[in-house]
Design an enzyme around this catalytic site. Structure first.
Site, PDB file in Angstrom:
ATOM      1  CB  THR A  70      -1.135   0.232   1.194  1.00 58.41           C
ATOM      2  OG1 THR A  70      -1.636  -1.155   1.099  1.00 58.41           O
ATOM      3  CG2 THR A  70      -1.903   1.237   1.457  1.00 58.41           C
ATOM      4  CB  SER A  78       2.755  -7.925   1.238  1.00 59.45           C
ATOM      5  OG  SER A  78       1.691  -8.040   1.879  1.00 59.45           O
ATOM      6  CB  THR A 118       0.755  -3.629   6.441  1.00 61.00           C
ATOM      7  OG1 THR A 118      -0.536  -3.757   5.682  1.00 61.00           O
ATOM      8  CG2 THR A 118       1.394  -2.456   6.217  1.00 61.00           C
ATOM      9  CG  ASP A 119      -2.461  -7.639   3.354  1.00 61.60           C
ATOM     10  OD1 ASP A 119      -2.635  -6.696   4.369  1.00 61.60           O
ATOM     11  OD2 ASP A 119      -3.036  -7.709   2.437  1.00 61.60           O
TER      12      ASP A 119
HETATM   13  N1  ASP Z   1      -2.721  -5.563   0.898  1.00 61.40           N
HETATM   14  C1  ASP Z   1      -1.524  -4.674   0.992  1.00 61.40           C
HETATM   15  C2  ASP Z   1      -0.230  -5.485   1.073  1.00 61.40           C
HETATM   16  O1  ASP Z   1       0.143  -6.091   1.962  1.00 61.40           O
HETATM   17  C3  ASP Z   1      -1.702  -4.020   2.398  1.00 61.40           C
HETATM   18  C4  ASP Z   1      -0.847  -2.922   2.508  1.00 61.40           C
HETATM   19  O2  ASP Z   1       0.430  -2.966   2.193  1.00 61.40           O
HETATM   20  O3  ASP Z   1      -1.033  -2.105   3.544  1.00 61.40           O
HETATM   21  O4  ASP Z   1       0.321  -5.195  -0.138  1.00 61.40           O
END
Ligand code: ASP
Length: 329
Positions: free
Chosen positions: A12, A56, A88-89
């Site tokens: 993100t 991710s 973040t995932d």
């Molecule tokens: N879906 C995103 C990822 O993990 C979430 C994020 O980056 O906050 O790539």
């Protein structure tokens, strides 16, 4: 002048709205660095490389092997610290993989964002600033891989994403963060790393470690479908109920699997260690450990899976696997 290498993996923090709807990875690592106000005050040379541009959930062990190699190459090439921008995932799995495979003292810091760069209150620039300041901090040396989000410094061993959208999504259950970034200045007061290093062996991609979460009334269908003869997995992590429990009805199935492949017992609770010697009923932690399951210590199921995957890639036998997990008690 100190040097920090920023490596972009996507997520993100690097996303923008797409023509077909929703946000998708689009920004390069140098775009991210350029968007952070005040970096000049850190008086550091910052380089930026985009290694991946992926959400991710779509990263795999091959990507992590390449990332680990790249981090070690940056440190060997003179970087005082390395920052990885990441979705973040799965940040907690990547951070723990790096914790296990990068033994150098130079800080390795993973960060991301809960709000994309065009969203009101985007948190990426603040997180990247804080991550770079931690990568430069002498107090962060030798602590293993760190995750910096919302001015909190978390150890890879403990950190978890605990909320789908909050900017305060990252926590270290039961232990808390190792430090805080205060007015741009990292204050660190703890260490989470244990003395275990494993090679980032490319064979990690070939090992299949399953992760199965137990639930009320589970009759073992999923485990049975995974195949027993030969097992579909090289190893298995069970996210057990409570302190490490499964329904009595599936104990024979779990025990049979544990006789064939390493089966690690963790907990789905999200915090705390699996117990060893409290409950005595069929399917309790005592019962399962007696039947050959391996205790995960404080490692949550996702991190236990990363460790087991790396151990299997280096052809570790069961006694070594048990000894490695024992370090996380
Ligand atoms: N879906 C995103 C990822 O993990 C979430 C994020 O980056 O906050 O790539």
């Amino acid at each position: 002048m100190s040097k920090v290498a920023v490596i972009g993996m996507g997520g993100t923090i690097a996303m923008a709205p797409s023509a077909s709807g929703g946000i998708v990875p689009s920004l390069a690592a140098d775009d991210l660095v350029a968007s952070v106000p005040g970096l000049a005050t850190l008086d550091a040379k910052i380089t930026a490389t985009t290694l991946r541009s992926l959400p991710s959930p779509s990263l795999g062990f091959a990507d992590l092997v390449e990332l680990s190699d790249r981090v070690r190459a940056e440190i060997a090439g003179g970087a005082d610290g390395v920052v990885i921008t990441h979705g973040t995932d799965t940040i907690e799995e990547t951070a723990f993989f790096l914790d296990l495979t990068v033994p150098e003292d130079a800080p390795v810091v993973v960060t991301g964002a809960m709000r994309h760069p065009e969203a009101p209150g985007a948190d990426g620039p603040a997180n990247l600033y804080a991550a770079i300041s931690v990568a430069l901090a002498p107090a962060a040396r030798g602590l293993g891989c760190l995750v910096v989000m919302s001015d909190e410094v978390h150890g890879a061993r403990f950190v978890r994403k605990s909320h789908t959208s909050s900017t305060g999504a990252f926590v270290s259950p039961g232990f808390g963060p190792l430090g805080l970034v205060v007015e741009g200045d990292p204050r660190i007061r703890g260490a989470a790393r244990v003395g275990l290093t494993l090679p980032a062996d490319p064979r990690v991609v070939e090992r299949r470690v399953g992760m199965v979460t137990m639930a009320l009334g589970d009759d073992g269908t999923l485990l049975r479908l995974a195949g027993m003869d030969p097992p579909a997995f090289d190893g298995l992590v069970i996210a057990g109920l409570g302190a490490g429990h499964v329904p009595a009805a599936i104990v024979p199935l779990v025990a049979e699997l544990a006789a064939r492949v390493p089966v690690v017992l963790s907990t789905r609770t999200g915090s705390g260690s699996v117990l060893r010697q409290t409950y005595g009923y069929p399917g309790s932690e005592r019962d399962l450990l007696e039947r050959g399951l391996i205790h995960s210590g404080f490692l949550d199921p996702a991190k236990a899976r990363v460790l087991l995957q790396l151990l299997l890639a280096s052809n570790a036998e069961k006694p070594e696997i048990i000894a490695a997990f024992d370090q996380y008690r």
